[in-house]
Design a protein around this motif. Structure first.
Motif, short mmCIF file in Angstrom:
data_model
loop_
_atom_site.label_atom_id
_atom_site.label_comp_id
_atom_site.label_asym_id
_atom_site.label_seq_id
_atom_site.Cartn_x
_atom_site.Cartn_y
_atom_site.Cartn_z
N LEU A 92 92.06 29.80 -4.44
CA LEU A 92 93.24 29.47 -3.64
C LEU A 92 93.22 28.00 -3.20
O LEU A 92 94.26 27.33 -3.19
N PHE A 93 92.06 27.48 -2.83
CA PHE A 93 91.97 26.08 -2.44
C PHE A 93 92.27 25.17 -3.65
O PHE A 93 92.89 24.12 -3.50
N ALA A 94 91.83 25.58 -4.82
CA ALA A 94 92.11 24.79 -6.02
C ALA A 94 93.60 24.77 -6.31
O ALA A 94 94.15 23.75 -6.74
N LEU A 95 94.26 25.90 -6.07
CA LEU A 95 95.69 26.02 -6.38
C LEU A 95 96.57 25.36 -5.33
O LEU A 95 97.54 24.66 -5.66
N ARG A 96 96.23 25.53 -4.06
CA ARG A 96 97.14 25.12 -2.98
C ARG A 96 96.60 24.01 -2.09
O ARG A 96 97.35 23.45 -1.28
N GLY A 97 95.29 23.72 -2.19
CA GLY A 97 94.72 22.71 -1.31
C GLY A 97 94.31 23.29 0.02
O GLY A 97 94.61 24.45 0.35
#
Length: 342
Positions: free
Chosen positions: A17-22
């Motif tokens: 999720l962090f990779a996708l949305r920051g």
């Protein structure tokens, strides 16, 4: 799940999720929902979203640092080490894409200067040591090794960020072209570079000096060594602890009977490529030029075949390039460079 298993699951879910949305775009609600747990479970393990993000970043930081450190720690020459680092970074990007996206995006509160910048700084310190030694061996200032380390690591890192989305050509091809540019330079680019460290039949690498001997009329001196068929420049392998320039001056004496001081040699750069007379052998050559002064009838100032040299040949550079029996170094690098600058 046990507590350890749940923690590992939350880190894995959060990484995606962090990779996708920051950091700002991914919420605790998103992470909890994706993991199939309630928000309090996430807080129980990490305390805050920022703490969870920091742990994800540190895990990826240590993973990539270990990969690069292993590549730099191999017992190999500097060119092979550059190959290994370039390939290792691209391999990490291919197999840990989410982790790399996180490293190059948001900095965690614990590293406001940027995680990827911190990583590159550590890698650069390793590369600086390698380049400083190589520069010293070539008679260049070791102090500028740090500057060139920044350039080299930056080039590899920027290419990796581009390849993160491009993904073509394949990682081995990209790494080979990275090394082609960084090692050979623009004037010595090879048409079809390949990674030597990935070959099953590891090639032999000879470290040597070569001297382009010229006369006042612009002709160049070609030599052919006993038992070989290719013409090349005078020169030979470095002795232990010997610099490129010292080896060049020594070989001029041994092969041609000419007494030449190191200060009289003009530095042309370096070249890495296939050897002329040996199969599966490559040369890492320091290149020099020397203009022969007028002999005024003194035979001691004229080059003469000695040691392993069997034949000398004075030729116009353009005519030499048309010959089939010249070394790859002459054909691919020295003569095209000379004629382009004529």
């Amino acid at each position: 799940m046990t507590g350890v298993q749940r923690r590992a699951q939350l880190i894995e879910v959060a990484r995606g999720l962090f990779a996708l949305r920051g950091l700002d775009g991914a919420t605790i609600e998103d992470i909890a929902a994706a993991a199939g747990v309630s928000k309090p479970v996430v807080y129980e393990h990490f305390g805050s979203k920022e703490a969870l993000y920091t742990e994800v970043v540190e895990a990826e930081f240590n993973r990539l640092l270990a990969v690069i450190t292993e590549a730099l720690g191999a017992d190999a020459g500097p060119r092979i080490l550059i190959e290994r680092v370039a390939y290792a970074l691209l391999d990490y990007i291919e197999n840990h894409t989410d982790g790399f996206r996180i490293l190059v995006r948001d900095a965690p509160p614990s590293q406001p200067e940027g995680t990827f910048a911190t990583l590159l700084s550590r890698v650069t310190s390793h590369v600086e040591h390698i380049l400083s030694k190589e520069f010293s061996n070539r008679g260049l200032s070791a102090e500028v090794g740090g500057m060139y380390a920044q350039m080299l690591v930056g080039m590899v890192a920027m290419t990796g960020q581009w390849w993160l989305d491009a993904r073509t050509p394949d990682k081995a091809t990209v790494a080979a072209h990275l090394v082609n540019l960084s090692w050979n330079g623009l004037t010595g680019l090879q048409k079809d570079p390949e990674l030597r460290h990935m070959r099953t039949d590891d090639p032999v690498v000879l470290t040597l000096s070569a001297v382009l001997v010229r006369d006042a009329g612009g002709r160049i001196l070609l030599v052919r060594k006993r038992g070989t068929s290719k013409f090349m420049q005078p020169g030979g392998k470095l002795e232990p602890g010997e610099s490129f320039s010292a080896a060049a001056a020594r070989e001029m004496q041994e092969e041609l009977g000419l007494s030449v001081a190191e200060s009289e040699l003009e530095v042309l750069g370096d070249w890495y490529g296939p050897a002329a007379n040996e199969e599966n052998t490559f040369i890492d050559a320091g290149l020099f030029a020397y203009t022969l002064p007028a002999s005024n009838g003194d035979p001691s100032r004229e080059p003469a075949a000695a040691a392993e040299i069997e034949e000398l040949l004075w030729m116009d550079p353009a005519q030499a390039l048309e010959r089939e029996d010249i070394s790859p170094l002459l054909r691919e690098h020295i003569l095209p460079h000379m004629l382009a600058g004529a």
